[in-house]
Design a protein around this motif. Sequence first.
Motif, PDB file in Angstrom:
ATOM      1  N   ALA A 195       0.713  -1.025   0.097  1.00 17.98           N
ATOM      2  CA  ALA A 195       0.020  -0.107   0.053  1.00 17.98           C
ATOM      3  C   ALA A 195       0.847   1.203  -0.126  1.00 17.98           C
ATOM      4  CB  ALA A 195      -0.821  -0.068   1.236  1.00 17.98           C
ATOM      5  N   LYS A 196       2.031   1.020   0.612  1.00 14.86           N
ATOM      6  CA  LYS A 196       3.007   2.455   0.557  1.00 14.86           C
ATOM      7  C   LYS A 196       3.507   2.634  -0.526  1.00 14.86           C
ATOM      8  CE  LYS A 196       4.771   1.885   5.382  1.00 14.86           C
ATOM      9  NZ  LYS A 196       5.438   1.240   6.217  1.00 14.86           N
ATOM     10  N   GLN A 197       3.310   1.986  -1.659  1.00 14.28           N
ATOM     11  CA  GLN A 197       3.693   2.277  -2.818  1.00 14.28           C
ATOM     12  C   GLN A 197       2.827   3.435  -3.701  1.00 14.28           C
ATOM     13  OE1 GLN A 197       4.216  -1.196  -5.648  1.00 14.28           O
ATOM     14  NE2 GLN A 197       4.819  -2.463  -3.951  1.00 14.28           N
ATOM     15  N   TYR A 198       1.576   3.474  -3.000  1.00 13.04           N
ATOM     16  CA  TYR A 198       0.536   4.396  -3.539  1.00 13.04           C
ATOM     17  C   TYR A 198       0.303   5.664  -2.177  1.00 13.04           C
ATOM     18  CZ  TYR A 198       0.062   0.453  -6.428  1.00 13.04           C
ATOM     19  OH  TYR A 198       0.371  -0.602  -7.246  1.00 13.04           O
ATOM     20  N   LEU A 199       0.283   5.177  -1.159  1.00 16.41           N
ATOM     21  CA  LEU A 199      -0.022   6.060   0.011  1.00 16.41           C
ATOM     22  C   LEU A 199       1.135   6.554   0.965  1.00 16.41           C
ATOM     23  CD1 LEU A 199      -3.370   4.003   0.967  1.00 16.41           C
ATOM     24  CD2 LEU A 199      -3.244   6.658  -0.084  1.00 16.41           C
ATOM     25  N   ASN A 200       0.945   7.789   1.508  1.00 16.14           N
ATOM     26  CA  ASN A 200       2.040   8.234   2.346  1.00 16.14           C
ATOM     27  C   ASN A 200       1.860   7.614   3.597  1.00 16.14           C
ATOM     28  OD1 ASN A 200       3.450   9.719   0.339  1.00 16.14           O
ATOM     29  ND2 ASN A 200       1.986  11.508   0.455  1.00 16.14           N
ATOM     30  N   PHE A 201       0.691   7.245   4.176  1.00 13.80           N
ATOM     31  CA  PHE A 201       0.860   6.874   5.488  1.00 13.80           C
ATOM     32  C   PHE A 201       0.037   5.534   5.658  1.00 13.80           C
ATOM     33  CE2 PHE A 201       0.829  11.393   5.190  1.00 13.80           C
ATOM     34  CZ  PHE A 201       2.138  11.760   6.118  1.00 13.80           C
ATOM     35  N   VAL A 202       0.518   4.565   5.863  1.00 15.09           N
ATOM     36  CA  VAL A 202       0.023   3.142   6.062  1.00 15.09           C
ATOM     37  C   VAL A 202       0.365   2.740   7.180  1.00 15.09           C
ATOM     38  CG1 VAL A 202      -0.419   0.684   5.022  1.00 15.09           C
ATOM     39  CG2 VAL A 202       0.018   2.962   3.427  1.00 15.09           C
ATOM     40  N   TYR A 203      -0.701   1.876   8.222  1.00 11.17           N
ATOM     41  CA  TYR A 203      -0.500   1.755   9.588  1.00 11.17           C
ATOM     42  C   TYR A 203      -0.788   0.296   9.631  1.00 11.17           C
ATOM     43  CZ  TYR A 203       0.408   6.558  10.435  1.00 11.17           C
ATOM     44  OH  TYR A 203       0.815   8.069  10.524  1.00 11.17           O
ATOM     45  N   PRO A 204      -0.013  -0.823  10.128  1.00  8.01           N
ATOM     46  CA  PRO A 204      -0.286  -2.003  10.542  1.00  8.01           C
ATOM     47  C   PRO A 204      -1.003  -2.106  11.722  1.00  8.01           C
ATOM     48  CG  PRO A 204       2.010  -2.148   9.977  1.00  8.01           C
ATOM     49  CD  PRO A 204       1.495  -0.705  10.176  1.00  8.01           C
ATOM     50  N   GLY A 205      -2.241  -2.662  11.900  1.00 11.16           N
ATOM     51  CA  GLY A 205      -2.650  -2.509  13.271  1.00 11.16           C
ATOM     52  C   GLY A 205      -3.098  -3.825  14.025  1.00 11.16           C
ATOM     53  N   ASN A 206      -2.988  -4.049  15.381  1.00  9.90           N
ATOM     54  CA  ASN A 206      -3.550  -5.175  16.025  1.00  9.90           C
ATOM     55  C   ASN A 206      -2.462  -6.229  15.868  1.00  9.90           C
ATOM     56  OD1 ASN A 206      -5.874  -4.337  17.079  1.00  9.90           O
ATOM     57  ND2 ASN A 206      -7.108  -5.333  15.590  1.00  9.90           N
ATOM     58  N   VAL A 207      -1.109  -5.848  15.402  1.00  8.53           N
ATOM     59  CA  VAL A 207      -0.185  -6.819  15.018  1.00  8.53           C
ATOM     60  C   VAL A 207       0.871  -6.872  16.523  1.00  8.53           C
ATOM     61  CG1 VAL A 207      -0.230  -6.905  12.790  1.00  8.53           C
ATOM     62  CG2 VAL A 207       0.808  -5.065  13.636  1.00  8.53           C
ATOM     63  N   GLY A 208       0.640  -6.142  17.598  1.00  3.35           N
ATOM     64  CA  GLY A 208       1.389  -6.392  18.770  1.00  3.35           C
ATOM     65  C   GLY A 208       2.775  -5.443  18.571  1.00  3.35           C
ATOM     66  N   LEU A 209       2.732  -4.259  17.659  1.00  2.00           N
ATOM     67  CA  LEU A 209       3.969  -3.718  17.670  1.00  2.00           C
ATOM     68  C   LEU A 209       3.958  -2.690  19.024  1.00  2.00           C
ATOM     69  CD1 LEU A 209       3.636  -2.174  13.995  1.00  2.00           C
ATOM     70  CD2 LEU A 209       5.208  -3.884  15.011  1.00  2.00           C
ATOM     71  N   SER A 210       5.170  -2.702  19.423  1.00  2.00           N
ATOM     72  CA  SER A 210       5.456  -2.001  20.381  1.00  2.00           C
ATOM     73  C   SER A 210       5.380  -0.343  20.412  1.00  2.00           C
ATOM     74  CB  SER A 210       6.665  -2.058  21.446  1.00  2.00           C
ATOM     75  OG  SER A 210       7.656  -2.045  20.391  1.00  2.00           O
ATOM     76  N   GLU A 211       5.839   0.060  19.022  1.00  2.00           N
ATOM     77  CA  GLU A 211       5.701   1.232  18.458  1.00  2.00           C
ATOM     78  C   GLU A 211       5.327   1.632  16.914  1.00  2.00           C
ATOM     79  OE1 GLU A 211       9.504   3.180  20.220  1.00  2.00           O
ATOM     80  OE2 GLU A 211       9.512   3.936  17.849  1.00  2.00           O
ATOM     81  N   ASN A 242       4.891   4.521  14.396  1.00  2.00           N
ATOM     82  CA  ASN A 242       5.373   5.866  14.111  1.00  2.00           C
ATOM     83  C   ASN A 242       4.876   6.511  12.864  1.00  2.00           C
ATOM     84  OD1 ASN A 242       6.842   5.847  16.355  1.00  2.00           O
ATOM     85  ND2 ASN A 242       8.836   5.130  15.262  1.00  2.00           N
ATOM     86  N   THR A 243       4.606   7.704  12.882  1.00  6.55           N
ATOM     87  CA  THR A 243       4.377   8.443  11.266  1.00  6.55           C
ATOM     88  C   THR A 243       5.706   9.165  11.049  1.00  6.55           C
ATOM     89  OG1 THR A 243       2.176   8.935  12.155  1.00  6.55           O
ATOM     90  CG2 THR A 243       3.140  10.427  10.784  1.00  6.55           C
ATOM     91  N   TYR A 244       5.999   8.986   9.788  1.00  6.36           N
ATOM     92  CA  TYR A 244       7.385   9.510   9.475  1.00  6.36           C
ATOM     93  C   TYR A 244       6.764  10.507   8.331  1.00  6.36           C
ATOM     94  CZ  TYR A 244       9.120   5.343  11.433  1.00  6.36           C
ATOM     95  OH  TYR A 244       9.461   4.365  11.980  1.00  6.36           O
ATOM     96  N   CYS A 245       7.885  11.730   8.060  1.00  9.56           N
ATOM     97  CA  CYS A 245       7.602  12.746   7.160  1.00  9.56           C
ATOM     98  C   CYS A 245       7.744  11.960   5.607  1.00  9.56           C
ATOM     99  CB  CYS A 245       8.650  13.819   7.300  1.00  9.56           C
ATOM    100  SG  CYS A 245       8.700  15.199   6.038  1.00  9.56           S
ATOM    101  N   SER A 246       6.845  12.317   4.861  1.00 14.31           N
ATOM    102  CA  SER A 246       6.635  11.717   3.689  1.00 14.31           C
ATOM    103  C   SER A 246       7.917  12.152   2.797  1.00 14.31           C
ATOM    104  CB  SER A 246       5.343  11.771   2.912  1.00 14.31           C
ATOM    105  OG  SER A 246       5.036  13.279   2.622  1.00 14.31           O
ATOM    106  N   ALA A 247       8.293  13.474   2.972  1.00 16.28           N
ATOM    107  CA  ALA A 247       9.844  14.036   2.110  1.00 16.28           C
ATOM    108  C   ALA A 247      10.996  13.487   2.569  1.00 16.28           C
ATOM    109  CB  ALA A 247       9.336  15.491   2.314  1.00 16.28           C
ATOM    110  N   CYS A 248      11.092  13.730   4.043  1.00 20.90           N
ATOM    111  CA  CYS A 248      12.531  13.193   4.473  1.00 20.90           C
ATOM    112  C   CYS A 248      12.622  11.911   5.266  1.00 20.90           C
ATOM    113  CB  CYS A 248      13.097  14.382   5.056  1.00 20.90           C
ATOM    114  SG  CYS A 248      12.451  14.758   6.774  1.00 20.90           S
ATOM    115  N   GLY A 249      11.430  11.390   5.641  1.00 19.46           N
ATOM    116  CA  GLY A 249      11.631  10.237   6.600  1.00 19.46           C
ATOM    117  C   GLY A 249      11.921  10.523   8.012  1.00 19.46           C
ATOM    118  N   ASN A 250      11.946  11.751   8.530  1.00 18.84           N
ATOM    119  CA  ASN A 250      11.861  12.157   9.745  1.00 18.84           C
ATOM    120  C   ASN A 250      10.889  11.695  10.502  1.00 18.84           C
ATOM    121  OD1 ASN A 250      13.038  13.172  12.370  1.00 18.84           O
ATOM    122  ND2 ASN A 250      11.654  15.430  11.683  1.00 18.84           N
TER     123      ASN A 250
END
Length: 335
Positions: free
Chosen positions: A267-283, A285-293
């Motif tokens: 999905a990230k090939q088309y969208l700037n913000f994709v979030y996996p949910g309910n997969v037990g991730l401890s963190e 994050n949202t990254y800047c779509s321009a520089c990855g910060n």
Amino acid sequence: MSYTYTKDSKLHCVLCPHHCTLEDGERGICMVRENRQGELHLPFYGVLSAVSNDPIEKKPLYHFYPGSFIFSVGFYGCSFRCPFCQNYRIAQSTNVVDTHSTQPRELVDQALRQGAQAIAYTYSEPLVHFEWMLETAKYARSRGLKNILVSNGYVNPQPAGELLEVLDAANIDLKSFRSEFYQDIVGGRLEPILAFIKKASQKIHLEVTTLIIPGYTDSEQEITDIARFLAELNEDIPLHLSCYYPAFKFDAPPTEASTVFALAETAKQYLNFVYPGNVGLSEVNTYCSACGNTLIRRTGYRVEMPGIKGQSCAKCGQTVPFPVKEMDNFRSPNS
Ligand code: SF4
């Protein structure tokens, strides 16, 4: 009542695309709208299944006042019959012991007393309680509160237009991009949901959730189609790919986390913000779509924004494409 008309002794409900035609005494597919002697009767008007203060990330909404708490209300009934429903006890049943009706003003006053800044209509399917929700949302807005819808998006264009006038944000379930899935599994149609998502993306803050069910919605093509559709509307629309767990009539094992991660990369090939949910991730994050910060760091429901300065990325200066300025007005779990 709006959005209904009677003909002979039947009542035709035009709130959602099911267009139920009801004989006297009959209820619609949603189980909460009834023909009583030719008039629309709403036996569950203001009957709430839950009232709770939730982190906004739980809805999930990741780009709408991150870190805030939202006064959340739930109902009974639903316009769909998803056999994998995670909230089937309230969505697929109207066996209600406490039928107390909370009036819209009462609910808004309660939210204000608790210091809420927004109300979320959530848990089961709010749209089938259109009259109560619209009245509550209008009054809430008049008192300075924001309104958030968490829904399957199954509503006809006219009521949708009226509702969107008083909503500020929504998370809509796009369960699949296959008409057959909606027809055969869910009991509905895909096109009205795509139309609602399109309309909502033009009027309010929108996020979308897709439940990844093994063997049903876990193909690369499915997620590619969904991501492409959303990207054509706005490539900054956040897409949540949520891990399925066995519930209600489905007992297949949970989705492998690795499948959800792989589909998120697709999905990230088309969208700037994709979030996996309910997969037990401890963190998450949202990254800047321009520089990855790293703009936002979420640890459980704890939210920090190390990479945002004002309304921009602190590193490259690109504008953050969702509201962060007004966030200070909200009660945060970190404050
Ligand atoms: S809202 Fe309920 S009664 Fe009205 S058309 Fe939809 S399912 Fe039928």
